[in-house]
Design an enzyme around this catalytic site. Structure first.
Site, short mmCIF file in Angstrom:
data_model
loop_
_atom_site.label_atom_id
_atom_site.label_comp_id
_atom_site.label_asym_id
_atom_site.label_seq_id
_atom_site.Cartn_x
_atom_site.Cartn_y
_atom_site.Cartn_z
N GLU A 48 -5.35 9.73 2.88
CA GLU A 48 -4.42 10.22 3.91
C GLU A 48 -4.45 11.74 4.01
O GLU A 48 -3.41 12.41 3.87
CB GLU A 48 -3.00 9.71 3.64
N GLU B 124 -5.11 0.26 3.87
CA GLU B 124 -3.71 0.09 3.46
C GLU B 124 -2.95 -0.55 4.60
O GLU B 124 -3.09 -0.11 5.75
CB GLU B 124 -3.03 1.43 3.14
#
Ligand code: BG6
Length: 491
Positions: free
Chosen positions: A199, A389
């Site tokens: 991320e 995810e």
């Protein structure tokens, strides 16, 4: 409708600081995650430190910064949930066998940098740290599970943060690439799929979570830190391809789907700008090898003067990724005229969407948003994509007979797997899916244990009590059937 490709990589995802524990074992050094306290949905996590006079202090995760002269420190009397996490360090054999029982094809995990280089600036790695991950990868392979390895999931060695200010310093690029070279070389033949930074766009997303004055004061620093990470990522991709041309290296983006709140053109433009700043800024660099045209506007608006060398630009150009991966949990609405009712999300904020329902932690549940994201990535880059995810954080109840019924989790995952099937039908080159927190672990945003994502329950509570015993939830058997039928049986 097209089904999932026959070699689709089904599995689950974790990170070392949230899963592993053993924070002082095997020669591991502390990381910045080791000085984060527990919070909740309503109260922040804190980072703890000692000031220049040695006095203890702490500041809220998005509400302050380290005072001048202070050093991050573990303080007596504070509770740090990541220290022991859910003790994968001692349970990895049992855990991997349980994951294999679901038929996992892939397991996403991160390497803790400070297990390999305890301070971060050493020239020689810690053999015990290297040995731990070798054993884990061998165990996975013995069950036919492909490791998918994130090189950085927020585990900056604390020593580097305290001595050189972490990613504020360009020196981090060399320290990180030395670590990356070490593990890429050591695990050649055991690992094929790598992600550089988890991320990466979080770095700038955090600005939106801060009070406006603090965000303004942090902007220059934040974009410069992100630049250093982008260069480190690009150099790592080049290194990986030199070390083993068969390595597949991906970027990893927190995919924030931003819908315009209304059809007013101002709202549409506000959503577009947010997409550029929050969602696409990093991926555009990592996939295309250069900053996008709109970056100039972002820097001007934020008052940022980026320091980038010719060598940096050359590295960005040469270090483009092989595939695009992202996390997806929820979506938000954006309007030009300010926020009426705020929504929460994965390190994002926006407006509530009246068309959607919300999780216990206030995150929108929006499977169509996943189809939207997959199509957007496919048409923007044309690269293979992996969803690394996705999942629902929820509280679970252990029944007197030990069973755990989690139909809410099954419903969430089912709808998102259906959305992936639709995206495949749309023509997206989607090759894998790793459900987040396949084993319950510490929540990143709140530090809670009770915000659970797993198919496997871990007996541990928010105060760190519990036996760490693992139990199968109903979703365990459900996901086993999903994988066995290659996504056809979602009942
Ligand atoms: C992502 C992270 O932000 O979302 C994970 O990569 C994190 O580390 C996950 O755990 C879910 O967020 P949370 O805050 O519910 O744990």
């Amino acid at each position: 409708m097209k089904g999932f490709p026959s070699n689709f990589l089904w599995g689950g995802a974790t990170s070392s600081s949230q899963l592993e524990g053993g924070w002082q074992e095997g020669g591991r050094g502390p990381t910045i995650q080791d000085v984060a306290t527990a919070g909740s949905n309503d109260s922040p996590r804190y980072f703890t430190y000692r000031d220049a006079q040695g006095r203890p202090g702490r500041y809220p995760q998005f509400g302050g910064t380290l005072p001048d002269g202070a050093q991050y420190a573990v303080l007596p009397g504070e509770y740090y949930p990541n220290h022991d996490a859910v003790d994968f360090y001692h349970h990895y054999r049992e855990d991997i066998a349980l994951l294999a029982g679901m038929g996992f094809k892939v397991f996403r995990m991160s390497i803790c940098w400070s297990r390999i280089f305890p301070r971060g600036d050493e020239t020689e790695p810690n053999p015990e740290g290297l040995d731990f991950y070798r054993r884990v990868f061998e165990e996975l392979r013995s069950h036919g599970i492909e490791p998918l390895v994130t090189l950085w999931h927020g585990e900056d060695p604390l020593y580097l943060v305290n001595t050189i200010g972490g990613w504020r310093s360009r020196e981090m690029i060399d320290h990180f690439t030395r670590y990356a070279r070490t593990v890429l070389t050591a695990y050649r033949g055991l690992v094929k799929y790598w992600l550089t930074f988890n991320e990466l766009n979080n770095t700038v997303m955090f600005l939106d979570l801060m009070p406006p004055e603090l965000a303004a004061a942090q902007a220059q620093d934040t974009y410069q830190q992100l630049h250093h990470k982008l260069v480190a990522s690009a150099r790592t991709v080049q290194l990986a391809h030199q070390i083993d041309p068969s390595f597949q290296v991906g970027c990893m983006i927190a995919y924030a789907v931003n819908y315009p709140r209304t059809c007013a053109p101002q709202d549409v433009l506000a959503a577009m700008e947010k997409d550029q700043r929050i969602t696409h800024y990093c991926g555009d660099v990592q996939v295309r090898g250069r900053y996008p045209a709109y970056a100039g506007r972002i820097w001007r608006q934020a008052g940022v003067r980026l320091e980038a060398t010719d060598q940096d630009r050359e590295d960005l150009r040469r270090g483009t990724v092989d595939f695009y991966s992202f996390s997806y949990y929820s979506s938000a609405c954006i309007s030009a005229g300010g926020v009426r009712e705020a929504s929460k999300g994965n390190f994002t904020i926006g407006e509530k969407n009246p068309c959607l329902s919300y999780s216990e932690w206030g995150w929108a549940m929006d499977p169509d948003g996943l189809r939207f994201a997959l199509n957007a990535v496919c048409s923007r880059y044309g690269l293979p994509v992996m969803v690394v995810e996705n999942g629902l954080g929820a509280q679970d109840t252990v029944e007197p007979d030990g069973s755990i019924h989690d139909p809410y989790r099954i419903a969430y995952l089912r709808s998102h797997i259906q959305a992936m099937r639709q995206a495949l039908d749309d023509g997206v080159d989607l090759f894998g899916y790793t459900a987040w927190g396949c084993i319950d672990e510490i929540s990143a945003s709140t530090g809670e244990m009770k915000k659970r994502y797993g198919f496997l329950y871990v007996d541990r509570d928010d105060a760190g009590r519990g036996t760490m015993a693992r139990r199968k939830k109903d979703s365990y058997d459900w996901y086993r059937r999903v994988i066995a039928s290659n996504g056809a049986d979602l009942s």
